[in-house]
Scaffold this active site. Structure first.
Site, short mmCIF file in Angstrom:
data_model
loop_
_atom_site.label_atom_id
_atom_site.label_comp_id
_atom_site.label_asym_id
_atom_site.label_seq_id
_atom_site.Cartn_x
_atom_site.Cartn_y
_atom_site.Cartn_z
N LYS A 32 -1.61 82.64 102.71
CA LYS A 32 -1.17 82.02 101.48
C LYS A 32 -1.26 83.04 100.35
O LYS A 32 -2.31 83.61 100.09
CB LYS A 32 -2.05 80.80 101.17
CG LYS A 32 -1.66 80.11 99.87
CD LYS A 32 -2.43 78.83 99.69
CE LYS A 32 -2.08 78.18 98.37
NZ LYS A 32 -2.86 76.97 98.14
N LYS B 148 2.83 80.66 103.36
CA LYS B 148 3.18 80.00 102.11
C LYS B 148 3.13 81.01 100.98
O LYS B 148 2.15 81.74 100.90
CB LYS B 148 2.17 78.90 101.85
CG LYS B 148 2.37 78.16 100.57
CD LYS B 148 1.28 77.15 100.40
CE LYS B 148 1.48 76.51 99.06
NZ LYS B 148 0.41 75.61 98.73
C1 PBG Z 1 -3.76 74.24 96.59
C2 PBG Z 1 -2.29 74.15 96.80
C3 PBG Z 1 -1.30 74.66 95.97
C4 PBG Z 1 -0.09 74.32 96.57
C5 PBG Z 1 -0.38 73.60 97.71
N1 PBG Z 1 -1.74 73.53 97.85
C6 PBG Z 1 -1.39 75.34 94.67
C7 PBG Z 1 -1.90 76.71 94.56
O1 PBG Z 1 -2.39 77.30 95.51
O2 PBG Z 1 -1.86 77.24 93.44
C8 PBG Z 1 1.26 74.67 96.03
C9 PBG Z 1 2.40 73.88 96.58
C10 PBG Z 1 3.66 74.09 95.85
O3 PBG Z 1 3.77 74.93 94.93
O4 PBG Z 1 4.63 73.38 96.18
N2 PBG Z 1 -4.35 72.95 96.72
#
Ligand code: PBG
Length: 325
Positions: free
Chosen positions: A198, A250
């Site tokens: 991520k 992601k």
């Molecule tokens: C963290 C989380 C995020 C997203 C999903 N889980 C935010 C981040 O890491 O800043 C982002 C999902 C999206 O942007 O569609 N709980």
């Protein structure tokens, strides 16, 4: 005139039926997962301005949306909770009557096992500082103190009925700790979708509005640097060794090389998250009349599948599945 006429790839593109027959990749409803935001204390669904078409759900509207997702044959839903009150340790995440745990129970009551009910396992929606973990005395995100909370959250979410938990905080060791906590509690059938690779992405912008986040600063001490591809394979290998059932990359669109590399490196299912900013970019350009919305959505999802994702989390999941029927 071409000098050598036998080899003409265009023959396979002559008619829609021909193109359909030789198409290498497809996007099926079962591969799509719909992320959903469920907010505490709402009387009506609240539109998210930066994500046209996406709302913060009430408990009631969330139940309806989950039922619809099941009817459409979606692979699953990924639930995010938006609590009314946030605090330094994100205590709402552990409360069995906290909004996310309640939303999980609602979803299971509505659809049973008809689709996979997934839940976000992270503190950022619950903390007043907006970080994915608790802070130490110097204000840094404290990895191991956060893991203890994740372990308790995992048990709470699994007891609420989640089939699959999505630890998304990028703490070191989070998958192993969650797996052990579930096993110790006898929750051996609850699976883990690891947000393995991520990245600290600018494209999460609209999500911050979606979960009413109060984050100041950034997540660069725990999420990955977008410059790094090899590091993703290291993260993925660790998560698989710690017991991840599915690994995720992601965001998706800017990281398709990573999706492909991960697909080649592991034999567990690979997911990719077509995130908020990816959604909003397409919606905004389409609203201006600059791109063909339906075609852009199809191409986006197809590209992520072609790169190697078995499962795609996308805010278009229900709409796209409805097109397929
Ligand atoms: C963290 C989380 C995020 C997203 C999903 N889980 C935010 C981040 O890491 O800043 C982002 C999902 C999206 O942007 O569609 N709980």
């Amino acid at each position: 005139m071409m000098g050598f006429g036998e080899v003409r790839p265009r023959r396979l593109r002559t008619t829609p039926a021909m193109r359909r027959m030789v198409s290498e990749t497809s996007v099926e409803a079962r591969s799509l997962v719909l992320p959903m935001f469920v907010a505490e204390g709402l009387t009506d669904p609240r539109p998210i301005a930066s994500m046209p078409g996406v709302v913060q759900h009430t408990r009631d509207s969330a139940r309806k949306a989950v039922a619809e997702a099941a009817e459409l044959g979606l692979g699953g839903v990924m639930l995010f909770g938006v609590p009314e009150h946030k605090d330094a340790t994100g205590s709402g995440a552990l409360d069995e009557d906290g909004i996310l745990n309640v939303a999980i129970r609602d979803a299971r009551a509505e659809v049973g096992d008809a689709l996979v009910v997934m839940s976000d396992l992270c503190l950022d929606e619950f903390t007043d500082h907006g970080h994915c973990g608790v802070l130490d005395a110097e204000g840094r995100v404290d990895n191991d103190a956060t893991l203890e909370i994740y372990a308790e959250m995992a048990v709470a979410q699994a007891r609420a009925g989640a089939h699959m938990l999505g630890p998304s905080g990028m703490m070191d060791g989070q998958v192993g700790v969650v797996r052990r906590a579930l096993d110790d509690a006898g929750l051996v059938d609850t699976s883990v979708l690891a947000y393995a690779a991520k990245y600290a992405s600018a494209f999460y912008g609209p999500f911050r509005e979606a979960v009413s986040s109060s984050l100041q600063g950034d997540r660069r001490t725990y999420q990955q640097d977008p410059a790094n591809g090899r590091e993703a394979l290291r993260e993925v290998a660790l998560d698989v060794a710690e017991g991840a059932d599915v690994v995720m990359v992601k965001p998706a669109m800017g990281f398709l090389d990573v999706v492909a590399a991960v697909r080649a490196a592991v034999d567990v299912p690979v997911a990719a998250y077509n995130i908020s900013g990816e959604y909003s970019m397409v919606e905004a350009a389409a609203a201006q009349g600059w791109i063909d919305r339906d075609a852009a959505i199809a191409e986006t999802l197809l590209s992520i599948r072609r790169a190697g994702a078995d499962i795609v989390l996308t805010y278009w999941a229900a709409e796209y599945a409805a097109r397929l029927v």
